[in-house]
Design a protein around this motif. Structure first.
Motif, PDB file in Angstrom:
ATOM      1  N   UNK A 198       0.846  -1.193   0.000  1.00  0.00           N
ATOM      2  CA  UNK A 198       0.000   0.000   0.000  1.00  0.00           C
ATOM      3  C   UNK A 198       0.883   1.245   0.000  1.00  0.00           C
ATOM      4  N   UNK A 199       0.303   2.388  -0.354  1.00  0.00           N
ATOM      5  CA  UNK A 199       1.089   3.604  -0.517  1.00  0.00           C
ATOM      6  C   UNK A 199       1.476   4.291   0.780  1.00  0.00           C
ATOM      7  N   UNK A 200       0.726   4.027   1.839  1.00  0.00           N
ATOM      8  CA  UNK A 200       1.014   4.688   3.122  1.00  0.00           C
ATOM      9  C   UNK A 200       0.820   3.750   4.306  1.00  0.00           C
ATOM     10  N   UNK A 201      -0.002   2.720   4.173  1.00  0.00           N
ATOM     11  CA  UNK A 201      -0.390   1.873   5.310  1.00  0.00           C
ATOM     12  C   UNK A 201       0.477   0.641   5.492  1.00  0.00           C
ATOM     13  N   UNK A 202       1.409   0.404   4.590  1.00  0.00           N
ATOM     14  CA  UNK A 202       2.328  -0.702   4.776  1.00  0.00           C
ATOM     15  C   UNK A 202       2.052  -1.864   3.844  1.00  0.00           C
ATOM     16  N   UNK A 203       2.591  -3.034   4.236  1.00  0.00           N
ATOM     17  CA  UNK A 203       2.523  -4.241   3.410  1.00  0.00           C
ATOM     18  C   UNK A 203       1.620  -5.248   4.110  1.00  0.00           C
ATOM     19  N   UNK A 204       0.612  -5.743   3.383  1.00  0.00           N
ATOM     20  CA  UNK A 204      -0.337  -6.716   3.942  1.00  0.00           C
ATOM     21  C   UNK A 204      -0.073  -8.076   3.325  1.00  0.00           C
ATOM     22  N   UNK A 205       0.017  -9.103   4.158  1.00  0.00           N
ATOM     23  CA  UNK A 205       0.372 -10.440   3.683  1.00  0.00           C
ATOM     24  C   UNK A 205      -0.755 -11.429   3.941  1.00  0.00           C
ATOM     25  N   UNK A 206      -1.014 -12.239   2.937  1.00  0.00           N
ATOM     26  CA  UNK A 206      -2.070 -13.248   3.044  1.00  0.00           C
ATOM     27  C   UNK A 206      -3.320 -12.769   2.326  1.00  0.00           C
ATOM     28  N   UNK A 207      -3.890 -13.668   1.475  1.00  0.00           N
ATOM     29  CA  UNK A 207      -5.058 -13.273   0.670  1.00  0.00           C
ATOM     30  C   UNK A 207      -6.171 -12.675   1.515  1.00  0.00           C
ATOM     31  N   UNK A 208      -6.430 -13.297   2.682  1.00  0.00           N
ATOM     32  CA  UNK A 208      -7.539 -12.847   3.510  1.00  0.00           C
ATOM     33  C   UNK A 208      -7.270 -11.466   4.084  1.00  0.00           C
ATOM     34  N   UNK A 209      -6.030 -11.240   4.528  1.00  0.00           N
ATOM     35  CA  UNK A 209      -5.661  -9.941   5.113  1.00  0.00           C
ATOM     36  C   UNK A 209      -5.751  -8.843   4.050  1.00  0.00           C
ATOM     37  N   UNK A 210      -5.315  -9.171   2.829  1.00  0.00           N
ATOM     38  CA  UNK A 210      -5.382  -8.205   1.721  1.00  0.00           C
ATOM     39  C   UNK A 210      -6.845  -7.847   1.454  1.00  0.00           C
ATOM     40  N   UNK A 211      -7.688  -8.887   1.352  1.00  0.00           N
ATOM     41  CA  UNK A 211      -9.116  -8.669   1.103  1.00  0.00           C
ATOM     42  C   UNK A 211      -9.744  -7.821   2.212  1.00  0.00           C
ATOM     43  N   UNK A 212      -9.417  -8.160   3.460  1.00  0.00           N
ATOM     44  CA  UNK A 212     -10.005  -7.448   4.597  1.00  0.00           C
ATOM     45  C   UNK A 212      -9.634  -5.971   4.565  1.00  0.00           C
ATOM     46  N   UNK A 213      -8.365  -5.668   4.258  1.00  0.00           N
ATOM     47  CA  UNK A 213      -7.948  -4.261   4.232  1.00  0.00           C
ATOM     48  C   UNK A 213      -8.754  -3.483   3.185  1.00  0.00           C
ATOM     49  N   UNK A 214      -8.881  -4.047   1.987  1.00  0.00           N
ATOM     50  CA  UNK A 214      -9.603  -3.341   0.918  1.00  0.00           C
ATOM     51  C   UNK A 214     -11.081  -3.194   1.298  1.00  0.00           C
ATOM     52  N   UNK A 215     -11.664  -4.262   1.872  1.00  0.00           N
ATOM     53  CA  UNK A 215     -13.077  -4.191   2.271  1.00  0.00           C
ATOM     54  C   UNK A 215     -13.291  -3.172   3.403  1.00  0.00           C
ATOM     55  N   UNK A 216     -12.320  -3.073   4.309  1.00  0.00           N
ATOM     56  CA  UNK A 216     -12.412  -2.052   5.369  1.00  0.00           C
ATOM     57  C   UNK A 216     -12.460  -0.656   4.769  1.00  0.00           C
ATOM     58  N   UNK A 217     -11.625  -0.429   3.751  1.00  0.00           N
ATOM     59  CA  UNK A 217     -11.625   0.898   3.106  1.00  0.00           C
ATOM     60  C   UNK A 217     -12.970   1.166   2.439  1.00  0.00           C
ATOM     61  N   UNK A 218     -13.543   0.120   1.811  1.00  0.00           N
ATOM     62  CA  UNK A 218     -14.860   0.279   1.171  1.00  0.00           C
ATOM     63  C   UNK A 218     -15.926   0.618   2.223  1.00  0.00           C
ATOM     64  N   UNK A 219     -15.812   0.022   3.410  1.00  0.00           N
ATOM     65  CA  UNK A 219     -16.758   0.295   4.499  1.00  0.00           C
ATOM     66  C   UNK A 219     -16.621   1.735   4.991  1.00  0.00           C
ATOM     67  N   UNK A 220     -15.376   2.179   5.161  1.00  0.00           N
ATOM     68  CA  UNK A 220     -15.112   3.523   5.692  1.00  0.00           C
ATOM     69  C   UNK A 220     -15.657   4.584   4.736  1.00  0.00           C
ATOM     70  N   UNK A 221     -15.551   4.324   3.422  1.00  0.00           N
ATOM     71  CA  UNK A 221     -15.922   5.334   2.424  1.00  0.00           C
ATOM     72  C   UNK A 221     -17.264   5.037   1.771  1.00  0.00           C
ATOM     73  N   UNK A 222     -18.187   4.526   2.536  1.00  0.00           N
ATOM     74  CA  UNK A 222     -19.513   4.165   2.055  1.00  0.00           C
ATOM     75  C   UNK A 222     -20.316   5.406   1.666  1.00  0.00           C
TER      76      UNK A 222
END
Ligand SMILES: [Zn+2]
Length: 222
Positions: A198-222
């Protein structure tokens, strides 16, 4: 200071690696060196040193994921010192070339950008850059800015996605479009990357962790 993320992939800038003002900067060894973004500018000498430490030579290609100053500011110096080519999406290329204070957010940072040239203007939805030992896929992911792109490559450790500013933020001043961003994030989810840089939040490892991070962003910016 550098950190190995996967085979031939390193973080070489951002935060303690170079400057807190910089985005996170990633470098890939694909037989030729590719740099993904390059920071604000003043810390470029540290990033260059980090690349040497990681055993990387001069970059062949600098991919600018979007027009913001914390991602592109060093680009004129990188080109002067290394002669690398610069790639960006055509929808952000004019802002990058002119250093437009509003579209690059340079005004926010109190920085002034040098004018520069984008050698390779990516058009349309996606393309593949071929290198001697691998490919870098570029994907148009508008939303944060009109010409935002993500990049991904395959490694022994799985698919590595350079999403950069997945998290936004969004502002009409630099042409953000939250609806377009939601569609872009769905495309990133479809990639099922093993590692997200990611550009500012760091490196996410594992398919599930990657998915969760992106879904969290989608939730925040609903
Ligand atoms: Zn940005």
């Amino acid at each position: 200071m550098h950190e190995r993320i996967a085979d031939g992939i390193f973080q070489v800038g951002g935060g303690a690696f170079s400057s807190p003002s910089d985005c996170l900067v990633y470098a890939l060894d694909l037989g030729e060196v590719v740099l993904v973004d390059c920071g604000c500018g003043p810390s470029w000498p540290r990033i260059g040193k980090n690349m040497l430490e990681a055993g990387l030579g001069d970059p062949h290609t600098l991919v600018l994921t979007h027009a913001h100053v914390d991602h592109i500011g060093a680009a004129p110096a990188v080109v002067r010192e290394t002669g690398c080519r610069v790639a960006a999406h055509e929808l952000d290329a004019d802002a990058i070339e002119s250093g437009d204070e509003r579209l690059t957010a340079a005004g926010w940072y109190g920085l002034t950008l040098e004018t520069m040239s984008v050698d390779h203007r990516m058009q349309g939805e996606g393309e593949v850059l071929e290198f001697p030992s691998g490919s870098l896929h570029l994907l148009h992911t508008p939303g944060h800015t009109p010409g935002s792109i993500a990049a991904w490559t395959e490694t022994e450790q799985g698919r590595v996605l350079f999403g950069q500013d997945v998290h936004g933020p969004f502002s009409p001043s630099f042409g953000s479009d939250v609806d377009a961003w939601r569609t872009s994030m769905a495309r990133l989810l479809d990639l099922e990357a093993e590692i997200l840089c990611e550009g500012h939040y760091g490196v996410f490892r594992g398919k599930q962790r990657v998915r969760t991070f992106i879904e969290e962003q989608l939730d925040i910016n609903r």
